[in-house]
Write a protein that holds these residues in place. Structure first.
Motif, PDB file in Angstrom:
ATOM      1  N   GLU A  34     -40.979  13.700 -18.339  1.00  0.00           N
ATOM      2  CA  GLU A  34     -40.422  13.640 -17.043  1.00  0.00           C
ATOM      3  C   GLU A  34     -40.775  14.907 -16.027  1.00  0.00           C
ATOM      4  OE1 GLU A  34     -36.419  13.895 -17.958  1.00  0.00           O
ATOM      5  OE2 GLU A  34     -36.227  11.528 -18.997  1.00  0.00           O
ATOM      6  N   SER A  35     -41.076  16.004 -16.607  1.00  0.00           N
ATOM      7  CA  SER A  35     -41.653  17.087 -15.800  1.00  0.00           C
ATOM      8  C   SER A  35     -42.934  16.936 -15.186  1.00  0.00           C
ATOM      9  CB  SER A  35     -41.504  18.284 -16.671  1.00  0.00           C
ATOM     10  OG  SER A  35     -42.083  19.649 -16.033  1.00  0.00           O
ATOM     11  N   TRP A  36     -43.796  16.333 -16.266  1.00  0.00           N
ATOM     12  CA  TRP A  36     -45.108  16.126 -15.842  1.00  0.00           C
ATOM     13  C   TRP A  36     -45.275  15.001 -14.717  1.00  0.00           C
ATOM     14  CZ3 TRP A  36     -48.014  11.477 -16.506  1.00  0.00           C
ATOM     15  CH2 TRP A  36     -49.510  11.380 -16.233  1.00  0.00           C
ATOM     16  N   SER A  37     -44.467  14.031 -14.699  1.00  0.00           N
ATOM     17  CA  SER A  37     -44.505  12.729 -13.912  1.00  0.00           C
ATOM     18  C   SER A  37     -43.811  13.134 -12.732  1.00  0.00           C
ATOM     19  CB  SER A  37     -44.008  11.453 -14.690  1.00  0.00           C
ATOM     20  OG  SER A  37     -42.906  11.590 -14.955  1.00  0.00           O
ATOM     21  N   GLY A  38     -43.013  14.116 -12.727  1.00  0.00           N
ATOM     22  CA  GLY A  38     -42.054  14.204 -11.314  1.00  0.00           C
ATOM     23  C   GLY A  38     -40.915  13.171 -11.348  1.00  0.00           C
ATOM     24  N   GLY A  39     -40.363  12.629 -12.263  1.00  0.00           N
ATOM     25  CA  GLY A  39     -39.473  11.860 -12.452  1.00  0.00           C
ATOM     26  C   GLY A  39     -39.796  10.456 -12.289  1.00  0.00           C
ATOM     27  N   LYS A  40     -41.023  10.029 -12.353  1.00  0.00           N
ATOM     28  CA  LYS A  40     -41.497   8.725 -12.131  1.00  0.00           C
ATOM     29  C   LYS A  40     -41.174   7.710 -13.469  1.00  0.00           C
ATOM     30  CE  LYS A  40     -45.353   9.543  -8.773  1.00  0.00           C
ATOM     31  NZ  LYS A  40     -46.702   9.563  -8.710  1.00  0.00           N
ATOM     32  N   PHE A  41     -41.032   6.413 -13.412  1.00  0.00           N
ATOM     33  CA  PHE A  41     -40.808   5.589 -14.542  1.00  0.00           C
ATOM     34  C   PHE A  41     -42.188   5.498 -15.350  1.00  0.00           C
ATOM     35  CE2 PHE A  41     -40.715   1.167 -16.193  1.00  0.00           C
ATOM     36  CZ  PHE A  41     -39.628   1.616 -17.336  1.00  0.00           C
ATOM     37  N   GLY A  42     -42.263   5.793 -16.555  1.00  0.00           N
ATOM     38  CA  GLY A  42     -43.347   5.716 -17.545  1.00  0.00           C
ATOM     39  C   GLY A  42     -43.041   6.084 -18.749  1.00  0.00           C
ATOM     40  N   GLY A  43     -43.942   6.824 -19.476  1.00  0.00           N
ATOM     41  CA  GLY A  43     -44.067   7.275 -20.705  1.00  0.00           C
ATOM     42  C   GLY A  43     -45.476   7.486 -21.209  1.00  0.00           C
ATOM     43  N   LYS A  44     -45.576   7.002 -22.545  1.00  0.00           N
ATOM     44  CA  LYS A  44     -46.898   7.366 -23.332  1.00  0.00           C
ATOM     45  C   LYS A  44     -47.183   5.796 -24.198  1.00  0.00           C
ATOM     46  CE  LYS A  44     -47.314  10.184 -26.644  1.00  0.00           C
ATOM     47  NZ  LYS A  44     -47.469  11.568 -27.284  1.00  0.00           N
ATOM     48  N   LEU A  45     -48.396   5.531 -24.125  1.00  0.00           N
ATOM     49  CA  LEU A  45     -48.746   4.295 -24.775  1.00  0.00           C
ATOM     50  C   LEU A  45     -49.942   4.487 -25.487  1.00  0.00           C
ATOM     51  CD1 LEU A  45     -47.656   1.539 -25.761  1.00  0.00           C
ATOM     52  CD2 LEU A  45     -49.195   0.572 -23.743  1.00  0.00           C
ATOM     53  N   ALA A  46     -50.160   4.272 -26.892  1.00  0.00           N
ATOM     54  CA  ALA A  46     -51.499   4.593 -27.502  1.00  0.00           C
ATOM     55  C   ALA A  46     -52.192   5.779 -27.206  1.00  0.00           C
ATOM     56  CB  ALA A  46     -52.460   3.394 -26.986  1.00  0.00           C
ATOM     57  N   GLY A  47     -51.387   6.783 -27.171  1.00  0.00           N
ATOM     58  CA  GLY A  47     -51.672   8.375 -27.104  1.00  0.00           C
ATOM     59  C   GLY A  47     -52.193   8.658 -25.578  1.00  0.00           C
ATOM     60  N   GLN A  48     -51.864   7.879 -24.582  1.00  0.00           N
ATOM     61  CA  GLN A  48     -52.218   7.940 -23.197  1.00  0.00           C
ATOM     62  C   GLN A  48     -50.799   7.870 -22.507  1.00  0.00           C
ATOM     63  OE1 GLN A  48     -55.305   9.213 -22.299  1.00  0.00           O
ATOM     64  NE2 GLN A  48     -55.947   8.917 -24.306  1.00  0.00           N
ATOM     65  N   GLN A  49     -50.950   8.843 -21.336  1.00  0.00           N
ATOM     66  CA  GLN A  49     -49.923   8.850 -20.501  1.00  0.00           C
ATOM     67  C   GLN A  49     -49.917   7.697 -19.584  1.00  0.00           C
ATOM     68  OE1 GLN A  49     -47.591  11.223 -20.407  1.00  0.00           O
ATOM     69  NE2 GLN A  49     -48.624  13.042 -21.419  1.00  0.00           N
ATOM     70  N   MET A  50     -48.630   6.952 -19.248  1.00  0.00           N
ATOM     71  CA  MET A  50     -48.524   5.660 -18.675  1.00  0.00           C
ATOM     72  C   MET A  50     -47.591   5.891 -17.531  1.00  0.00           C
ATOM     73  SD  MET A  50     -47.459   2.007 -20.156  1.00  0.00           S
ATOM     74  CE  MET A  50     -47.036   0.562 -19.156  1.00  0.00           C
ATOM     75  N   ILE A  51     -47.909   5.617 -16.398  1.00  0.00           N
ATOM     76  CA  ILE A  51     -47.014   5.461 -15.246  1.00  0.00           C
ATOM     77  C   ILE A  51     -46.938   4.052 -14.655  1.00  0.00           C
ATOM     78  CG2 ILE A  51     -46.566   5.891 -12.642  1.00  0.00           C
ATOM     79  CD1 ILE A  51     -46.493   8.498 -14.661  1.00  0.00           C
ATOM     80  N   VAL A  52     -45.724   3.454 -14.757  1.00  0.00           N
ATOM     81  CA  VAL A  52     -45.607   2.027 -14.646  1.00  0.00           C
ATOM     82  C   VAL A  52     -45.727   1.932 -12.913  1.00  0.00           C
ATOM     83  CG1 VAL A  52     -43.787   0.044 -14.929  1.00  0.00           C
ATOM     84  CG2 VAL A  52     -44.094   1.623 -16.574  1.00  0.00           C
ATOM     85  N   GLU A  53     -46.396   0.643 -12.677  1.00  0.00           N
ATOM     86  CA  GLU A  53     -46.584   0.534 -11.245  1.00  0.00           C
ATOM     87  C   GLU A  53     -45.826  -0.718 -10.943  1.00  0.00           C
ATOM     88  OE1 GLU A  53     -50.739   0.271 -10.640  1.00  0.00           O
ATOM     89  OE2 GLU A  53     -51.263   2.069 -11.421  1.00  0.00           O
ATOM     90  N   THR A  54     -45.654  -1.859 -11.697  1.00  0.00           N
ATOM     91  CA  THR A  54     -45.004  -3.039 -11.228  1.00  0.00           C
ATOM     92  C   THR A  54     -43.950  -3.316 -12.600  1.00  0.00           C
ATOM     93  OG1 THR A  54     -46.725  -4.301 -12.075  1.00  0.00           O
ATOM     94  CG2 THR A  54     -46.692  -3.787  -9.962  1.00  0.00           C
ATOM     95  N   VAL A  55     -42.971  -3.738 -12.335  1.00  0.00           N
ATOM     96  CA  VAL A  55     -42.063  -4.249 -13.275  1.00  0.00           C
ATOM     97  C   VAL A  55     -41.554  -5.800 -12.716  1.00  0.00           C
ATOM     98  CG1 VAL A  55     -40.051  -4.144 -14.303  1.00  0.00           C
ATOM     99  CG2 VAL A  55     -41.106  -2.043 -13.657  1.00  0.00           C
ATOM    100  N   THR A  56     -41.783  -6.953 -13.729  1.00  0.00           N
ATOM    101  CA  THR A  56     -41.484  -7.960 -13.490  1.00  0.00           C
ATOM    102  C   THR A  56     -40.549  -8.863 -14.601  1.00  0.00           C
ATOM    103  OG1 THR A  56     -43.395  -9.122 -14.314  1.00  0.00           O
ATOM    104  CG2 THR A  56     -43.481  -8.766 -11.879  1.00  0.00           C
ATOM    105  N   LEU A  57     -39.587  -9.376 -14.067  1.00  0.00           N
ATOM    106  CA  LEU A  57     -38.761 -10.284 -15.144  1.00  0.00           C
ATOM    107  C   LEU A  57     -38.977 -11.669 -15.004  1.00  0.00           C
ATOM    108  CD1 LEU A  57     -36.828 -10.571 -17.433  1.00  0.00           C
ATOM    109  CD2 LEU A  57     -34.960 -10.077 -15.690  1.00  0.00           C
TER     110      LEU A  57
END
Length: 433
Positions: free
Chosen positions: A120-143
């Motif tokens: 959260e500190s690294w991304s500046g509060g953006k929605f995302g996380g870590k996947l397969a050892g790499q940082q991930m910033i989610v750009e689109t969300v669809t349901l």
């Protein structure tokens, strides 16, 4: 703790043994050497000289018992430490469950709160996380269709994507799901990662054993929002965390109206549907569906196409391939791709069939080069010289077209050279007015 107790017990036992050997040699060298060569002689010595050595005997027995107990505890707690040949017998005796190669269980690890705070500190509060050892910033969300997708990247294959199959659980206006690692009905999760240089992405499926706290809330039009905290098992310590906003389809709205500038199949289909309703008016009963919708942005002028199926007044079902182009106002229909259809419907509106009579509808007639749109349909092939061949348009090759006629339980295919064909006309049913 077990090792400390074992070392202490061994020290006591050695001290008691040395005191005993001193007493034995003082009594007689025979007792001393016999005790060294055959240690159980100590029991006979203590029995013979019990009155004089009972304190030492009790100390020796207690020290030996403590050493034996601490050995059992150490073997059971640390079976790997007793792998050498001489020590493996102790493991076999005191820890038979670890006989042979001890069972190794991978420790299931989840990301900690500290890991989430660092992201959260690294991304500046953006929605995302870590996947397969790499940082991930989610750009689109669809349901869409009960599957919520969190995507990074806009290519044909996403760079990273987490898809959670919610099914009917996503239909409620507001939904909260709490999944624990021991849950039996946990939604399946698909993890997609594509590394640079790979043609195809890697896909992993997780069916259980994860933590998830998901809140979903449907908003106005096609909007959806919520909060997700997903902790994935494994050494990679993957996770997603944060608040998100998404959509339930590929349409996007601007001031309450659909934005035609968005590049998506849903946008093209909406533009085609709106165009047909505007051009055909009350003669259009329903738009039944779309097929083969696609667009190309690689050329100088973006283009798109879609095959639409619809029902006209009187119950006549039709399908048309509609071409689209992209302008400053967004996607729009090429008028020439529907001009024949609009003209035919306009003629029907101006000259409606008389009540109770039969009138043949205006058929769609195309050249042999444009006959691909009639594949699989009943057609009349007009030949040079005025002859006709009727059947189902089955196949088109660079040199011939093939029509099929059903005869009884079988069929007959007729090949006609393209040079002999004047035009191909769609056979329309007759409708009563």
């Amino acid at each position: 703790m077990e090792k400390v107790l074992l070392y202490f017990a061994i020290s006591l036992c050695i001290a008691a043994t040395l005191l005993y050997l001193r007493r034995a040699f003082e009594r007689s060298p025979v007792w001393g050497w016999m005790s060294i060569l055959f240690p159980p002689v100590a029991l006979i010595y203590y029995a013979v000289y019990w009155e004089r050595s009972k304190k030492l005997a009790c100390f020796h027995i207690v020290a030996f018992s403590v050493m034996l107990l601490s050995t059992v505890m150490a073997v059971r707690a640390h079976p790997f430490a007793f792998s050498p040949p001489l020590l493996s017998n102790l493991r076999i005796i005191f820890a038979p469950a670890s006989y042979g190669e001890p069972l190794v269980l991978d420790e299931q690890r989840f990301p900690s709160k500290n890991d989430l705070k660092k992201f959260e500190s690294w991304s500046g509060g953006k929605f995302g996380g870590k996947l397969a050892g790499q940082q991930m910033i989610v750009e689109t969300v669809t349901l869409i269709d009960g599957v919520i997708r969190f995507t990074q990247g806009s290519g044909f294959f996403a760079e990273r994507q987490v898809s959670i199959v919610l099914g009917e659980k996503s239909d409620a206006p507001r939904q909260h799901l709490l999944i624990t690692p021991d849950a039996k009905d946990a939604p399946e999760i698909y993890l997609l990662t594509k590394n640079i240089g790979d043609e195809l992405p890697d896909v992993d499926i997780i069916t259980s054993g994860y933590w998830m706290d998901l809140t979903l809330e449907r908003g106005a039009l096609n909007a959806v929002s919520g909060h997700l905290r997903l902790l994935l098992p494994g050494s990679d310590q993957g996770f997603l965390t944060g608040y998100f906003d998404g959509f339930t389809d590929e349409l996007r709205y601007d001031d309450g109206e659909i934005d035609r500038a968005v590049h998506s199949n849903a946008t093209l289909e909406h533009v085609v549907s709106t165009h047909l309703k505007a051009r055909l008016g009350d003669q259009l009963l329903a738009v039944n569906g779309f097929d083969n919708t696609k667009f190309d942005l690689n050329g100088m002028y973006p283009e798109g196409r879609s095959t639409v199926s619809f029902t006209l007044f009187g119950g006549m079902n039709r399908s048309e391939t509609v071409m689209l182009f992209y302008s400053n106002d967004g996607w729009a229909v090429m008028e020439q791709s529907t001009s024949e259809l609009v003209a035919a419907v306009k003629q029907m509106r101006q000259n409606p069939p008389a009540a109770g009579s039969l009138k043949e509808e205006v058929p769609l007639e195309v050249s042999v080069e444009e006959s691909e749109q009639l594949l699989g349909k009943s057609v009349v092939v007009l030949l040079r010289g005025g002859k006709e061949r009727e059947g189902t348009l089955q196949e088109i090759t660079p040199f011939v077209i093939v029509i099929r006629n059903v005869i009884g339980a079988g069929h007959v295919d007729i090949s006609i050279g393209k040079r002999e064909v004047e035009s191909v006309r769609l056979t329309l049913s007759k409708a009563s007015g």
